[in-house]
Enzyme design. Structure first.
Site, PDB file in Angstrom:
ATOM      1  N   ASP B  11       0.875  -1.176   0.000  1.00  0.00           N
ATOM      2  CA  ASP B  11       0.000   0.000   0.000  1.00  0.00           C
ATOM      3  C   ASP B  11       0.907   1.219   0.000  1.00  0.00           C
ATOM      4  O   ASP B  11       1.752   1.374   0.887  1.00  0.00           O
ATOM      5  CB  ASP B  11      -0.871   0.028   1.274  1.00  0.00           C
ATOM      6  N   ASP B 130     -13.896  -4.900  -1.792  1.00  0.00           N
ATOM      7  CA  ASP B 130     -13.800  -4.750  -0.344  1.00  0.00           C
ATOM      8  C   ASP B 130     -15.168  -5.108   0.220  1.00  0.00           C
ATOM      9  O   ASP B 130     -16.164  -4.472  -0.128  1.00  0.00           O
ATOM     10  CB  ASP B 130     -13.449  -3.306   0.039  1.00  0.00           C
TER      11      ASP B 130
END
Lengths: 206, 255
Positions: B11, B130
């Site tokens: 990330d 997600d």
């Protein structure tokens, strides 16, 4: 100089990075003269075969590839680049391909996840300098939903199992083709390119 | 035999790798290109880069990161975060990415999946989902979240997974919002429900805290690949250790 054939598709940058890593100079080119003048050529490929054929024909590269192969010049074809060498493909209906090699490109059998995506083993079916320094059953990176089924079994140099036993490395004279992506297959992938280029460049000097 | 893939996830924000808990509370975990080269040497099967800032500046930074990484790392690179158009995708592919992952943009504009698949091939388009558990009767259900987990959509995750594949997604990256960053294991029911609902490969993400968790995701979770961040970034385990552990338990991995 190594020519990386640019026909508006394909992951040319990854291939160029791999060749640079091996210490060779390469040019990404869509110019037939550059490709025919190079010591060796690489035909990259990602995406659909019909689109690839369309781009190759439109850019005039189909004729260049036929000429390279008929003159026995070193050519390395990757993934869809390998598939378009055959008579035709079942992908998206029937599409005629370059027809340099007799055989058909077929869809992988259902039952497994499709695309065949990830690292799988290549069984070496011949002893050949292309496999120099690479153990039998080494893993290479595949991503495809169709596979080439050559009529002439003598061109099959390596096979891989995924529902079927498919030709994953093909050799005919100075033509080498792989269903997997050497430029994405770590150190053994780089080694395959290095072996190909060594043979090609030695031949040029001889 | 096709091996199961181990995928470290980087990330990235402001050019640095960070890691958080349930998508917030970020800690610095290093330089993306250095970490990528380290994981390549350790035997990672692929790498995923997510620009979690998802700003235009972040995108420019990410192009530079991908260019640097692709010069020295010869395994597949997946890049995502804030990509909203086929033009954004092309920029990342030209920088050296092999696959693109889209999440919020795909939910807001599902046609983007088909556009990407047609232009670059399905194998290039990874739809990231997600998902957050919904308490609703006996059967487990999950809803899709967008905007980095901040916005509930009410869309059923399994149904969205099927639709994304019908539209041309070549792979799904399924992250459990509930499990992410907690290190208590993947949401195995979520991963297996999606893996059984679609024909394309599924990457399990969110919750890895031990090697046993990776094993569970690949067996009970029916995942084709496992993605993890913290356990690798903070050197709790190396990629080699993970592969040895899985191999001893009969999971095919690349050694």
């Amino acid at each position: 100089m190594i020519a990386i054939i640019d026909y508006g598709a394909g992951n040319v940058r990854s291939v160029a990075n791999a060749i640079a890593k091996l210490g060779h100079e390469s040019m990404v080119t869509s110019n037939p003269g550059d490709v025919l003048g190079a010591a060796a050529a690489i035909l990259p490929g990602v995406g659909a075969a019909a689109d690839t054929m369309h781009s190759l024909t439109k850019s005039g590269m189909s004729e260049v590839i036929r000429q390279l192969i008929s003159e026995g010049r070193p050519l390395f074809a990757v993934c869809v680049g390998m598939q378009v060498l055959f008579s035709g493909t079942e992908e998206g209906g029937w599409h005629e391909c370059l027809g340099v090699l007799p055989g058909t490109v077929r869809r992988l059998r259902s039952g497994n996840k499709i695309p065949h995506m990830g690292w799988n083993q290549v069984k070496q079916r011949v002893v050949h300098p292309i496999f120099g320094g690479i153990p039998d059953e080494a893993n290479f990176y595949f991503v495809h939903s169709y596979y080439a089924d050559p009529q002439d079994a003598s061109v099959v140099a390596g096979t891989t199992d995924y529902g079927v036993s498919m030709c994953s490395v093909l050799i005919r004279g100075s033509l080498v083709a792989t269903q997997f992506h050497p430029e994405k297959s770590g150190e053994y992938g780089l080694r395959i390119y290095a072996n190909f280029l060594k043979t090609a460049l030695d031949r040029k000097q001889a | 035999m096709l091996t199961k893939r181990i995928i470290p996830c980087l990330d990235v924000t402001n050019g640095r790798v960070v890691k958080g808990i349930s998508f917030t509370d970020l800690r610095d975990a290093g330089d993306p290109a250095e970490l990528a080269a380290f994981y390549y040497r350790e035997g990672a099967d692929e790498l995923v880069f997510l620009d979690i800032g998802a700003t235009p500046e972040g995108r420019d930074t990410m192009v530079g990161v991908v260019e640097r990484v692709s010069e020295q790392v010869f395994i597949p690179l997946t890049v995502g975060g804030g990509l909203r158009s086929a033009h954004d995708m092309r920029r990342m592919l030209e920088a050296g990415a092999d696959k693109i992952t889209i999440n919020t943009a795909a939910v807001l504009n599902p046609e983007l999946i088909g556009q990407g698949a047609k232009r670059f091939g399905s194998q290039c388009i990874v739809v990231a989902i997600d998902a957050r558990r919904v308490r609703d009767g006996d059967l487990p259900r999950w809803q899709v979240l967008t905007h980095g987990g901040r916005r509930p959509t009410g869309i059923d995750a399994i149904q969205w997974a099927r639709q994304a594949v019908d539209l041309g997604a070549g792979e799904l990256l399924v992250t459990s919002w509930d499990a992410d960053g907690h290190g208590t294991g993947y949401d195995l029911e979520l991963t297996s429900a999606i893996s059984e609902a679609v024909t394309v490969p599924v990457i399990a993400s969110g919750g890895a805290g031990s090697l046993e968790h990776l094993h569970q995701a690949l067996v009970a979770g029916k995942a084709d690949a496992v993605l993890a961040a913290s356990i690798f970034h903070y050197r709790t385990y190396s990629i080699c250790q993970a592969k040895e552990y899985l191999s001893e338990r009969g999971i095919p991995v690349r050694r």
